[in-house]
Design a protein around this motif. Structure first.
Motif, PDB file in Angstrom:
ATOM      1  N   ARG A   1       0.833  -1.202   0.000  1.00 16.50           N
ATOM      2  CA  ARG A   1       0.000   0.000   0.000  1.00 16.50           C
ATOM      3  C   ARG A   1       0.871   1.256   0.000  1.00 16.50           C
ATOM      4  O   ARG A   1       0.562   2.249  -0.676  1.00 16.50           O
ATOM      5  CB  ARG A   1      -0.944   0.010   1.198  1.00 16.50           C
ATOM      6  N   ALA A   2       1.972   1.230   0.746  1.00 18.89           N
ATOM      7  CA  ALA A   2       2.869   2.386   0.766  1.00 18.89           C
ATOM      8  C   ALA A   2       3.479   2.605  -0.608  1.00 18.89           C
ATOM      9  O   ALA A   2       3.646   3.749  -1.052  1.00 18.89           O
ATOM     10  CB  ALA A   2       3.966   2.191   1.811  1.00 18.89           C
TER      11      ALA A   2
ATOM     12  N   ASP B   1      -9.525   8.283  -2.376  1.00 18.38           N
ATOM     13  CA  ASP B   1      -8.566   7.170  -2.344  1.00 18.38           C
ATOM     14  C   ASP B   1      -9.087   5.912  -3.019  1.00 18.38           C
ATOM     15  O   ASP B   1      -8.457   4.857  -2.930  1.00 18.38           O
ATOM     16  CB  ASP B   1      -8.201   6.832  -0.889  1.00 18.38           C
TER      17      ASP B   1
ATOM     18  N   ARG C   1      -6.671   4.137  -5.419  1.00 27.08           N
ATOM     19  CA  ARG C   1      -5.517   3.633  -4.666  1.00 27.08           C
ATOM     20  C   ARG C   1      -5.893   2.360  -3.906  1.00 27.08           C
ATOM     21  O   ARG C   1      -5.121   1.394  -3.870  1.00 27.08           O
ATOM     22  CB  ARG C   1      -5.011   4.694  -3.685  1.00 27.08           C
ATOM     23  N   ASN C   2      -7.077   2.379  -3.294  1.00 28.41           N
ATOM     24  CA  ASN C   2      -7.524   1.202  -2.550  1.00 28.41           C
ATOM     25  C   ASN C   2      -7.705   0.000  -3.469  1.00 28.41           C
ATOM     26  O   ASN C   2      -7.309  -1.128  -3.128  1.00 28.41           O
ATOM     27  CB  ASN C   2      -8.848   1.506  -1.837  1.00 28.41           C
TER      28      ASN C   2
ATOM     29  N   ASN D   1       0.904   4.193  -2.847  1.00 25.50           N
ATOM     30  CA  ASN D   1       0.780   5.619  -2.537  1.00 25.50           C
ATOM     31  C   ASN D   1       1.914   6.428  -3.153  1.00 25.50           C
ATOM     32  O   ASN D   1       1.691   7.526  -3.686  1.00 25.50           O
ATOM     33  CB  ASN D   1       0.760   5.835  -1.025  1.00 25.50           C
ATOM     34  N   ARG D   2       3.124   5.893  -3.102  1.00 27.05           N
ATOM     35  CA  ARG D   2       4.272   6.620  -3.663  1.00 27.05           C
ATOM     36  C   ARG D   2       4.133   6.774  -5.178  1.00 27.05           C
ATOM     37  O   ARG D   2       4.420   7.838  -5.736  1.00 27.05           O
ATOM     38  CB  ARG D   2       5.575   5.904  -3.313  1.00 27.05           C
TER      39      ARG D   2
ATOM     40  N   PHE E   1       1.305   6.616  -6.979  1.00 30.64           N
ATOM     41  CA  PHE E   1       0.177   7.516  -7.262  1.00 30.64           C
ATOM     42  C   PHE E   1       0.575   8.966  -6.992  1.00 30.64           C
ATOM     43  O   PHE E   1       0.220   9.866  -7.770  1.00 30.64           O
ATOM     44  CB  PHE E   1      -1.039   7.127  -6.412  1.00 30.64           C
ATOM     45  N   ASP E   2       1.308   9.197  -5.908  1.00 29.04           N
ATOM     46  CA  ASP E   2       1.759  10.550  -5.610  1.00 29.04           C
ATOM     47  C   ASP E   2       2.682  11.075  -6.705  1.00 29.04           C
ATOM     48  O   ASP E   2       2.645  12.260  -7.049  1.00 29.04           O
ATOM     49  CB  ASP E   2       2.494  10.590  -4.269  1.00 29.04           C
TER      50      ASP E   2
END
Length: 207
Positions: free
Chosen positions: A101-102, A189, A192-193, A105-106, A108-109
């Motif tokens: 998940r981290a 989110d 992302r989820n 997030n990276r 997607f960011d």
């Protein structure tokens, strides 16, 4: 002197100031990025950049050579930022500090923050894919860092598929995601989820 239009519609004068060459170029690129994010590729013009930073059209032309030169410089600057963001994801993976998940997030960011998603769409529409070449090594490093967490022979194919899925989802979410999420009543989110839930399907099952 350059003019701008305040909310009331009355022209005001923007004071021009002398800048060093490097400073003027960096200010121009920052203004061009803002124009891209606010108005799309068509807004990235020498005249618009000049208005944003209080510089004449001729001076902006001097620093970038042409409208194409300005756009090319902006693409290069944003690609460097995207490469740095991917490199950060690689460093986190290599230090074992990034769970799936981290990592999602990276990535997607990397596409969402700073406008990399819009940049990729711009490059795709202009067919100027040579600008993407600098991120090849960063993407390869991400695959290698991810793959090193697995020992089986099929890991490489699974990891490449996972990175492809994750990057395409991040790109789509950055470009059109906010509008689709609004249409479907989904929270910020949501994509992302979904991507994080799909990752184990690529990484555990034979691919």
């Amino acid at each position: 002197m350059a003019k701008s239009e305040p909310a009331g519609g009355t022209p005001v004068r923007m004071r021009r100031r002398k800048r060093l060459g490097g400073e003027a170029r960096e200010e121009g690129l920052a203004a061009a990025r803002k124009l891209l994010l606010d108005g799309g590729p068509a807004a990235v013009t020498l005249a618009n950049v000049g208005r944003e930073i209080g510089m004449s059209h001729a001076n902006v032309l001097h620093h970038f050579g042409s409208a194409a030169g300005l756009q090319s410089a902006l693409m290069g600057s944003m690609i460097r930022d995207l490469t740095a963001a991917i490199d950060d994801a690689v460093a986190a993976l290599s230090s074992d500090s990034a769970a799936p998940r981290a990592l999602v997030n990276r990535v997607f960011d990397a596409f969402d923050q700073g406008g990399a998603g819009q940049l990729a769409a711009w490059i795709a529409m202009s067919r100027d894919f040579g600008h993407l070449e600098p991120i090849r090594e960063a993407v390869h490093s991400l695959v290698v860092a991810f793959r090193d967490k697995f020992v089986d022979e099929g890991a490489d194919a699974r990891v490449r598929a996972a990175v492809l899925m994750m990057a395409v989802c991040a790109f789509g979410d950055a470009v059109i995601g906010p509008h689709l999420r609004d249409m479907l009543g989904q929270d910020d989110d949501a994509m992302r989820n979904i991507t994080a839930k799909l990752m184990p399907m690529f990484l555990i099952a034979p691919f």
